[in-house]
Scaffold this motif. Structure first.
Motif, short mmCIF file in Angstrom:
data_model
loop_
_atom_site.label_atom_id
_atom_site.label_comp_id
_atom_site.label_asym_id
_atom_site.label_seq_id
_atom_site.Cartn_x
_atom_site.Cartn_y
_atom_site.Cartn_z
N LEU A 109 47.29 46.90 47.34
CA LEU A 109 48.04 45.21 47.83
C LEU A 109 48.34 45.30 48.57
O LEU A 109 49.22 46.12 48.27
CB LEU A 109 49.24 46.38 46.04
CG LEU A 109 48.15 46.61 44.18
CD1 LEU A 109 48.97 47.06 43.79
CD2 LEU A 109 48.02 44.86 43.64
N ASP A 110 49.02 44.16 48.01
CA ASP A 110 50.04 43.50 48.96
C ASP A 110 51.58 42.85 48.20
O ASP A 110 51.44 42.12 46.93
CB ASP A 110 49.32 42.19 49.57
CG ASP A 110 50.76 41.59 50.66
OD1 ASP A 110 52.10 42.01 50.89
OD2 ASP A 110 50.01 40.40 51.35
N GLY A 111 51.65 43.96 47.37
CA GLY A 111 53.46 43.72 47.44
C GLY A 111 52.96 43.60 45.76
O GLY A 111 52.21 44.48 45.15
N SER A 112 52.89 42.62 44.70
CA SER A 112 51.89 42.29 43.72
C SER A 112 50.81 41.40 43.56
O SER A 112 50.54 41.01 42.33
CB SER A 112 53.20 41.55 42.47
OG SER A 112 53.80 43.03 42.46
N ARG A 113 49.98 41.11 44.91
CA ARG A 113 49.13 40.26 45.24
C ARG A 113 47.75 41.07 45.47
O ARG A 113 48.40 42.27 45.53
CB ARG A 113 49.64 39.72 46.04
CG ARG A 113 50.23 38.45 45.59
CD ARG A 113 50.39 37.50 46.85
NE ARG A 113 51.21 36.28 46.61
CZ ARG A 113 51.11 35.08 45.92
NH1 ARG A 113 50.34 34.97 45.36
NH2 ARG A 113 51.85 34.63 45.32
N CYS A 114 46.46 40.73 45.13
CA CYS A 114 45.42 40.66 45.17
C CYS A 114 45.02 41.65 46.71
O CYS A 114 45.13 40.60 47.77
CB CYS A 114 44.62 40.71 45.24
SG CYS A 114 42.82 41.26 45.49
N GLY A 115 45.38 42.68 47.27
CA GLY A 115 45.38 43.02 48.98
C GLY A 115 43.67 42.67 49.46
O GLY A 115 43.43 42.46 50.55
N ASP B 65 47.66 36.72 42.60
CA ASP B 65 49.46 37.08 42.37
C ASP B 65 48.92 38.10 40.39
O ASP B 65 48.07 37.33 39.94
CB ASP B 65 50.24 36.11 41.73
CG ASP B 65 51.52 36.24 40.91
OD1 ASP B 65 52.44 37.74 41.89
OD2 ASP B 65 52.17 35.89 40.70
N LEU B 66 49.17 38.63 40.92
CA LEU B 66 49.19 40.09 39.76
C LEU B 66 50.13 40.65 39.15
O LEU B 66 50.78 40.66 39.90
CB LEU B 66 47.66 41.46 40.25
CG LEU B 66 46.79 40.79 40.68
CD1 LEU B 66 46.35 42.38 41.69
CD2 LEU B 66 45.57 40.04 39.85
N PRO B 67 50.27 40.87 37.03
CA PRO B 67 51.25 41.15 36.47
C PRO B 67 51.26 42.38 36.99
O PRO B 67 51.43 43.97 35.77
CB PRO B 67 50.42 40.23 35.54
CG PRO B 67 49.13 40.99 35.26
CD PRO B 67 48.29 40.46 36.43
N ILE B 68 51.78 42.87 38.09
CA ILE B 68 51.60 44.14 38.41
C ILE B 68 53.70 44.62 39.48
O ILE B 68 53.43 44.03 40.21
CB ILE B 68 50.69 44.72 39.54
CG1 ILE B 68 48.89 44.85 38.61
CG2 ILE B 68 51.21 46.33 39.93
CD1 ILE B 68 48.60 45.51 39.22
N VAL B 69 54.25 44.96 38.98
CA VAL B 69 55.36 45.28 39.08
C VAL B 69 54.79 46.07 40.24
O VAL B 69 54.61 48.40 39.72
CB VAL B 69 56.35 45.91 38.52
CG1 VAL B 69 57.72 46.13 39.18
CG2 VAL B 69 57.02 44.49 37.24
N ASN B 70 54.81 46.06 41.79
CA ASN B 70 55.23 47.43 42.42
C ASN B 70 56.19 47.91 43.05
O ASN B 70 56.94 47.13 43.23
CB ASN B 70 53.95 46.73 43.50
CG ASN B 70 52.99 48.12 44.79
OD1 ASN B 70 53.31 49.46 43.85
ND2 ASN B 70 52.39 47.76 45.20
N SER B 71 56.08 49.70 43.07
CA SER B 71 57.83 50.27 44.32
C SER B 71 57.22 50.57 45.14
O SER B 71 56.36 51.33 44.94
CB SER B 71 58.91 49.52 42.97
OG SER B 71 58.15 51.90 42.48
N SER B 72 58.13 51.33 45.91
CA SER B 72 58.12 52.82 46.31
C SER B 72 58.45 53.86 45.51
O SER B 72 58.23 54.98 45.93
CB SER B 72 59.60 52.51 47.85
OG SER B 72 60.45 52.59 47.27
N TRP B 73 58.89 54.11 44.36
CA TRP B 73 59.22 55.28 43.72
C TRP B 73 58.39 56.07 43.13
O TRP B 73 58.63 57.53 43.55
CB TRP B 73 59.89 54.94 42.47
CG TRP B 73 60.60 54.08 41.86
CD1 TRP B 73 62.01 54.44 42.78
CD2 TRP B 73 60.43 52.74 41.12
NE1 TRP B 73 62.74 53.62 42.26
CE2 TRP B 73 62.07 52.39 41.43
CE3 TRP B 73 59.90 52.55 40.38
CZ2 TRP B 73 62.83 51.68 40.73
CZ3 TRP B 73 60.44 51.60 39.44
CH2 TRP B 73 62.34 50.59 39.23
N ALA B 74 56.40 56.36 43.50
CA ALA B 74 55.44 56.61 43.72
C ALA B 74 55.62 57.99 45.28
O ALA B 74 55.20 58.76 45.09
CB ALA B 74 54.10 55.93 43.61
#
Length: 471
Positions: free
Chosen positions: A338-344, A349-358
C-alpha cells in the motif's frame, strides 16, 4: 412480582449504575429505549438482556464496569480488514445480550443467568484507558458477547479514550435503538456489524430478535458516512451449518448490501463452530464459504473475505483495478503493498484507512527464566495467553521439527496469539518471571474462551468444552 436479582451471580447484584435511554411508566414500571425490544419492566424486574433492572421505579444497569478480562488482540479478529491493518486493539467484553441465540459462541457471558463469578473482572473507564495507553494500544474494541447492553460504560470510556487520542471499534449484532446509535456516532470510529441473516423468521426463531431494526441500524451508520467524515463500516455474515449455509441465503446478504449500501463496503462470510445449544452439526463447510465469496464478487461486491478460515487466500485483499494482492494475511503477520490508501501496484484509491498503529509494540528484554509449550489442535488456530502480572512474555511459533517459524511479544495481562500458517504445530512461551500462565484455546475469532487449554483438550477440536447449562 418477585425480585429477580437473586437469579444473578453476586457481582451483578452489587453496585448498580444509573441507566440511560428510559422513561418511567405508571405503577412503578419503566420502559427501556436502548434496544428495539422496548422492554417494559416492573419494579424488581429485569429486562430481556438480564442486566437492566427496575430498582424502585428507576432503571439501572447491573454490568457497569463489569467485564471479562480485557485482552490485547489484532483488529482483524473483529472482522475489520480495511482500517489500520494489523493494529493492536484492546478488546472488552461484558455481561448480557439483546439476543438469545441458541448457537451463541460466547454464551458463558452473553446469558447473564449463566455467568460464573470467577469470569467477571471489574474496571473503571480510567483504568481501561490508562491500560491501553500504557501498552501502546491505539484502539478500544467493544466486542465479544455484544456491547449494546454495556451502553453506559461504553459511552463513558469511549469519550475518555478519545480525549487520550484512542479510537473506538464497535463489534455488534446491532439490536439497538436509533437514539442509542445517535449517541454511539458521537464516539465510534469503526463499526463491524454482524448481519445474521436476511430472513426475519431466522432472527425470531434462532436469536429471539428482529431483523428489521438491525437493517435500519446499519443504514443509520451508513448514512452518517455521507459527509465524508463518518465512521468506518464493515459487515459480516455468520454462516451456520444447516441453517443459512446455502448460496441463496448468502446471495440475499450481498444483494441487500449492493442495493442499500455500496460495492466498496467489505463483506465477511464467517465460519461457524458448534456451540451452546447447537452442537450436533459440523463446522461450516469451507467449500461453501469459498463459493459464497465468489458469488458475491461476481455480483459486484468489491471486497469479500472469509472469517475463521485458515489456509486460504480468501483472507487477502486484492486491488479491484489491477487484481494484485495489496494485503496478504497469515495469522498476525501482514504483508502490505500500500501507498497510504492506494494500491502499491497501480495506484488505485482503495477504501482502506492505513495508519502506523500496527507498529506500536511493547518491548521485552531480559533473561528467560522458563518456557512452556502449547500444541495447536486440529482446526484451532489461536489462543489467549493470560498472566497475573504485566510481565514481558515472548512467544515463538514452531513447526513439527521444533524449528522456529515466527515470533512475537506482549506484556499485557491477556493477549491473543494466532497461528500464522498451517506449518505451525506448536507455540513456545518464554517467561522472564516465575509466574503462572494460562493458555486458553480460541475456537473462532469472536470467541472469548473461559476454559484453560487443559480442560479444552478433553473435548472435540470443533466444539468447546461444555460447562453445565442450567435449563
Amino acid at each position: 412480582m418477585a425480585d429477580k436479582l437473586h437469579t444473578l451471580t453476586p457481582s451483578l447484584q452489587q453496585a448498580p449504575h444509573p441507566a440511560r435511554l428510559w422513561q418511567p411508566l405508571a405503577n412503578g414500571r419503566v420502559q427501556c429505549h436502548l434496544s428495539p425490544r422496548e422492554c417494559k419492566i416492573p419494579e424488581g424486574g429485569l429486562g430481556f438482556c438480564g442486566v437492566r433492572y427496575n430498582q424502585g421505579g428507576r432503571l439501572v444497569t447491573l454490568n457497569y464496569g463489569k467485564s471479562v478480562p480485557i485482552t490485547e488482540e489484532r483488529i482483524e479478529s473483529e472482522a475489520v480488514y480495511h482500517y489500520a491493518p494489523g493494529a493492536r486493539i484492546l478488546s472488552l467484553g461484558n455481561i448480557g445480550c439483546m439476543f438469545k441465540c441458541d448457537f451463541c459462541q460466547n454464551w458463558q457471558t452473553s446469558q447473564a443467568r449463566l455467568v460464573r463469578e470467577q469470569d467477571i473482572a471489574r474496571y473503571t473507564p480510567e483504568q481501561v484507558v490508562d491500560y491501553a495507553v500504557r501498552h501502546g494500544i491505539g484502539i478500544l474494541s467493544w466486542t465479544y458477547n455484544d456491547p449494546v447492553v454495556w451502553h453506559e460504560f461504553v459511552m463513558d470510556t469511549a469519550r475518555l479514550g478519545r480525549q487520550a487520542g484512542l479510537k473506538n471499534l464497535y463489534k455488534s449484532a446491532f439490536s439497538i435503538g436509533p437514539g442509542a446509535i445517535d449517541e454511539l456516532l458521537e464516539v465510534m470510529d469503526i463499526f463491524s456489524i454482524s448481519l445474521k441473516s436476511m430472513d426475519a423468521g431466522y432472527y425470531r426463531k434462532f436469536a429471539r430478535g428482529e431483523l428489521q431494526p438491525v437493517l435500519d441500524g446499519i443504514l443509520q451508520v451508513y448514512r452518517a458516512r455521507s459527509d465524508g467524515d463518518g465512521p468506518h463500516l464493515e459487515i459480516s455474515n455468520l454462516c451456520l451449518t444447516g441453517r443459512n449455509d446455502n448460496l441463496i441465503e448468502a446471495r440475499r446478504v450481498c444483494d441487500w448490501m449492493l442495493d442499500k449500501l455500496d460495492d466498496r463496503i467489505p463483506l465477511h462470510y464467517v465460519r461457524f463452530h458448534p456451540d451452546y445449544l447447537y452442537t450436533h452439526v459440523e463446522r461450516t463447510d469451507v467449500n461453501f464459504l469459498e463459493a459464497a465469496r465468489r458469488q458475491a464478487l461476481d455480483a459486484g461486491v468489491k471486497f469479500v473475505y472469509l472469517g475463521n478460515t485458515g489456509g486460504t487466500t480468501s483472507v487477502d485483499t486484492y486491488c479491484p483495478q489491477c487484481g494484485q494482492t495489496v494485503i496478504r494475511r497469515s495469522g498476525e503477520t501482514l504483508e502490505m503493498h500500500l501507498d497510504g490508501s492506494r494500491c502499491g501496484h497501480c495506484g488505485c484509491d482503495l477504501p482502506i484507512v492505513n495508519s502506523s498503529w500496527a507498529d506500536r509494540t511493547s518491548s521485552t528484554s531480559g533473561k528467560v527464566m522458563r518456557s512452556l509449550t502449547h500444541v495447536f489442535r486440529g482446526a484451532i488456530g489461536a489462543a489467549h495467553i493470560e498472566q497475573p502480572t504485566e510481565s514481558p512474555i515472548r512467544y515463538v511459533f514452531l513447526d513439527v521439527e521444533g524449528e522456529e517459524i515466527g515470533r512475537g511479544q506482549s506484556s499485557c495481562l491477556r493477549f491473543l496469539v494466532s497461528r500464522p500458517s498451517v506449518r505451525v504445530a506448536a507455540l513456545r512461551i518464554d517467561l522472564e518471571a516465575d509466574t503462572d500462565v494460562r493458555v486458553l484455546e480460541v475456537f473462532d475469532r469472536a470467541h472469548f474462551p473461559t476454559a484453560a487449554a487443559a480442560q479444552s483438550q478433553t473435548g472435540s477440536c470443533d466444539v468447546p468444552p461444555a460447562l453445565i447449562i442450567p435449563r
